[in-house]
Design an enzyme around this catalytic site. Structure first.
Site, PDB file in Angstrom:
ATOM      1  N   LYS A  57      30.653  43.099  32.914  1.00  0.00           N
ATOM      2  CA  LYS A  57      31.687  42.189  32.419  1.00  0.00           C
ATOM      3  C   LYS A  57      32.767  42.034  33.458  1.00  0.00           C
ATOM      4  O   LYS A  57      33.219  43.007  34.059  1.00  0.00           O
ATOM      5  CB  LYS A  57      32.284  42.822  31.137  1.00  0.00           C
ATOM      6  N   LYS A  81      37.921  49.999  34.211  1.00  0.00           N
ATOM      7  CA  LYS A  81      38.697  49.427  33.093  1.00  0.00           C
ATOM      8  C   LYS A  81      37.912  49.536  31.793  1.00  0.00           C
ATOM      9  O   LYS A  81      38.432  49.946  30.767  1.00  0.00           O
ATOM     10  CB  LYS A  81      38.931  47.928  33.373  1.00  0.00           C
ATOM     11  N   LYS A  93      32.306  41.226  38.797  1.00  0.00           N
ATOM     12  CA  LYS A  93      33.331  40.246  39.201  1.00  0.00           C
ATOM     13  C   LYS A  93      32.656  39.151  39.997  1.00  0.00           C
ATOM     14  O   LYS A  93      31.656  39.381  40.678  1.00  0.00           O
ATOM     15  CB  LYS A  93      34.411  40.936  40.040  1.00  0.00           C
ATOM     16  N   THR A 177      46.246  39.672  28.291  1.00  0.00           N
ATOM     17  CA  THR A 177      46.603  40.554  29.405  1.00  0.00           C
ATOM     18  C   THR A 177      48.095  40.877  29.349  1.00  0.00           C
ATOM     19  O   THR A 177      48.507  42.030  29.475  1.00  0.00           O
ATOM     20  CB  THR A 177      46.231  39.912  30.754  1.00  0.00           C
ATOM     21  N   ASN A 208      49.436  32.977  34.376  1.00  0.00           N
ATOM     22  CA  ASN A 208      48.987  33.350  33.031  1.00  0.00           C
ATOM     23  C   ASN A 208      49.545  34.704  32.609  1.00  0.00           C
ATOM     24  O   ASN A 208      50.044  34.851  31.496  1.00  0.00           O
ATOM     25  CB  ASN A 208      47.450  33.361  32.989  1.00  0.00           C
ATOM     26  N   SER A 335      38.518  40.078  25.562  1.00  0.00           N
ATOM     27  CA  SER A 335      37.236  39.438  25.894  1.00  0.00           C
ATOM     28  C   SER A 335      36.119  40.119  25.114  1.00  0.00           C
ATOM     29  O   SER A 335      35.203  39.477  24.598  1.00  0.00           O
ATOM     30  CB  SER A 335      36.932  39.566  27.389  1.00  0.00           C
TER      31      SER A 335
HETATM   32  N1  GLU Z   1      39.696  38.850  34.869  1.00  0.00           N
HETATM   33  C1  GLU Z   1      40.209  39.769  33.897  1.00  0.00           C
HETATM   34  C2  GLU Z   1      40.310  41.163  34.494  1.00  0.00           C
HETATM   35  O1  GLU Z   1      40.396  41.321  35.688  1.00  0.00           O
HETATM   36  C3  GLU Z   1      39.456  39.725  32.604  1.00  0.00           C
HETATM   37  C4  GLU Z   1      38.008  40.062  32.679  1.00  0.00           C
HETATM   38  C5  GLU Z   1      37.258  39.803  31.398  1.00  0.00           C
HETATM   39  O2  GLU Z   1      37.876  39.377  30.439  1.00  0.00           O
HETATM   40  O3  GLU Z   1      36.064  40.041  31.392  1.00  0.00           O
HETATM   41  O4  GLU Z   1      40.399  42.140  33.801  1.00  0.00           O
END
Ligand code: GLU
Length: 403
Positions: A57, A81, A93, A177, A208, A335
């Protein structure tokens, strides 16, 4: 940091060797018909760090400075995370080297669809689930979802998160976030016995994350004394009028261009405040400026804003640094909620989403805090320890490595 955490956990070197690189990495070339009729070829990446805990993810960023190494590192941080927040995912990513500020909506749509076609073998609702990241948003997620649905020939809302509400997005995802950073800050204020009301905060970044965060802080009586966008920064020790500034932003979060008394991003970080929240790009607090910061706490809302050495220097001066993989995990947590709702076909209220987000942030914060105390380490290292424990245990149980 990875090596340090592996050693603290008493794991073998195999764990370090296995986790230091992503399990899979794809580089693609995406031909896009530009509005002038010519084809431009864009480079894109997708890194899947580790899928022992579940599908991978992580977001997709559109930025001119995207590199393969950066995407790989960010995928690793996503694994951590997901590990510390107890999500059933590994990290991933994606990124495309492009400058969305100089592209039309039609060009962006063609690029987004082209990316999905290029990586479609690798992604999917039970394989790897993308989401927004720097300079990508719910509209881009909608195009990507539509392209994926066409390729697979069925509706699969769980393929991507951060979608618009009508396409199966979640209540509270767009602000997740920043809400997560806010809940983290509330934990810090309780822990340090320092009320949030009247606290002076600097937020670097007005997109954002930084924009919503500044708004929520302002709403609960925190004095937001400084903000910055990509072009510059403004500081006022008496507090800024955040709602007014937010109303004057352009679509890329730029507002400082309208002011005369603008300082640089670097200067803003060194201004007087209680809490400094870097919420823009990585590597902004280094050994060059760590000694010049005048804050009591740093809450890392961006990914990797403080270097390892700078954290050390700040800790020595008694400045607590709340790590990014905890502070900005609200996005991926919601998410996950979005994906759960898609899988159930049953949608939650905003109150439920925010309550469950708060619960997760509180639990992860407390867990990391306890680990930091148990091993006598700082919160960043403790977060790594907790994240790595999860990935390593799952990888070990699957028989991939010996712990
Ligand atoms: N891009 C966000 C992060 O760096 C969200 C990633 C997601 O929701 O999968 O945590």
């Amino acid at each position: 940091m990875l090596k340090e955490a592996v050693d603290i956990l008493g794991y073998s070197n195999e764990v370090f060797e296995f986790l230091k690189e992503p399990m899979r990495f794809l580089e693609v070339n995406i031909p896009v018909k530009m509005d002038n009729g010519q084809t431009k070829v864009f480079t894109g990446y997708r890194a899947q760090h580790n899928d022992a805990n579940g599908p991978t993810k992580g977001g997709i960023r559109f930025h001119p400075d995207v590199t393969a190494d950066e995407v790989k590192a960010l995928a690793g941080w996503m694994s951590l995370k997901c590990g510390i927040t107890g999500l059933p995912y590994g990290g991933a990513k994606g990124g495309i080297v492009c400058d969305p500020r100089n592209m039309s909506m039609n060009e962006l749509e063609r690029l987004s669809r082209g990316y999905v076609r290029a990586v479609s073998q690798l992604v999917g609702p039970t394989k790897d689930i993308p989401a927004p990241d720097m300079y990508t948003n719910s509209q881009i997620m909608a195009w990507m979802l539509d392209e994926y649905d066409h390729i697979r020939e069925f509706d699969s809302p769980g393929f991507i998160t951060g979608k618009p509400l009508v396409l199966g997005g979640s209540e509270g995802r767009e602000t997740a976030t920043s809400k997560g950073v806010l809940y983290t800050l509330q934990m810090v204020s309780e822990l340090q016995n320092m009320p949030l009301e009247g606290m002076k905060v600097i937020v670097q970044g007005f997109g954002n994350v930084g924009g919503y965060l500044a708004y929520y802080l302002h709403e609960i009586g925190v004095k937001v004394v400084g903000i910055a966008d990509a072009l510059g920064a403004i500081y006022d020790a008496d507090g800024l009028n955040i709602p007014d500034l937010l109303g004057r932003r352009d679509s890329f979060g730029i507002v400082t261009a309208q002011f005369e008394n603008v300082i640089t991003n670097e200067q803003l970080l060194e201004q007087e405040c209680d809490v400094l929240i870097p919420a823009a790009i990585g590597g902004v607090i280094t050994t060059e400026n760590a000694d010049k910061l005048k804050c009591k706490f740093v809450v890392e809302a961006a990914n990797g804003p403080t270097t390892k050495e700078a954290i050390q220097m700040l800790n020595e001066r008694g400045v607590l640094v709340v790590p990014d993989i905890l502070a900005n995990s609200g996005g991926v947590i919601v998410s996950y909620f979005e994906w759960c709702q898609n899988n159930q076909g049953y949608y939650w209220t905003k109150e439920t989403v925010e309550e469950r987000l708060k619960e997760k942030i509180h639990a992860s914060f407390t867990n990391i805090q306890n680990t930091a105390e148990q091993f006598g380490i700082n919160m960043k290292t403790a977060a790594y320890v907790e994240g790595i424990r999860k990935i390593a245990e799952a990888s070990g149980l699957r028989g991939w490595i010996n712990l």
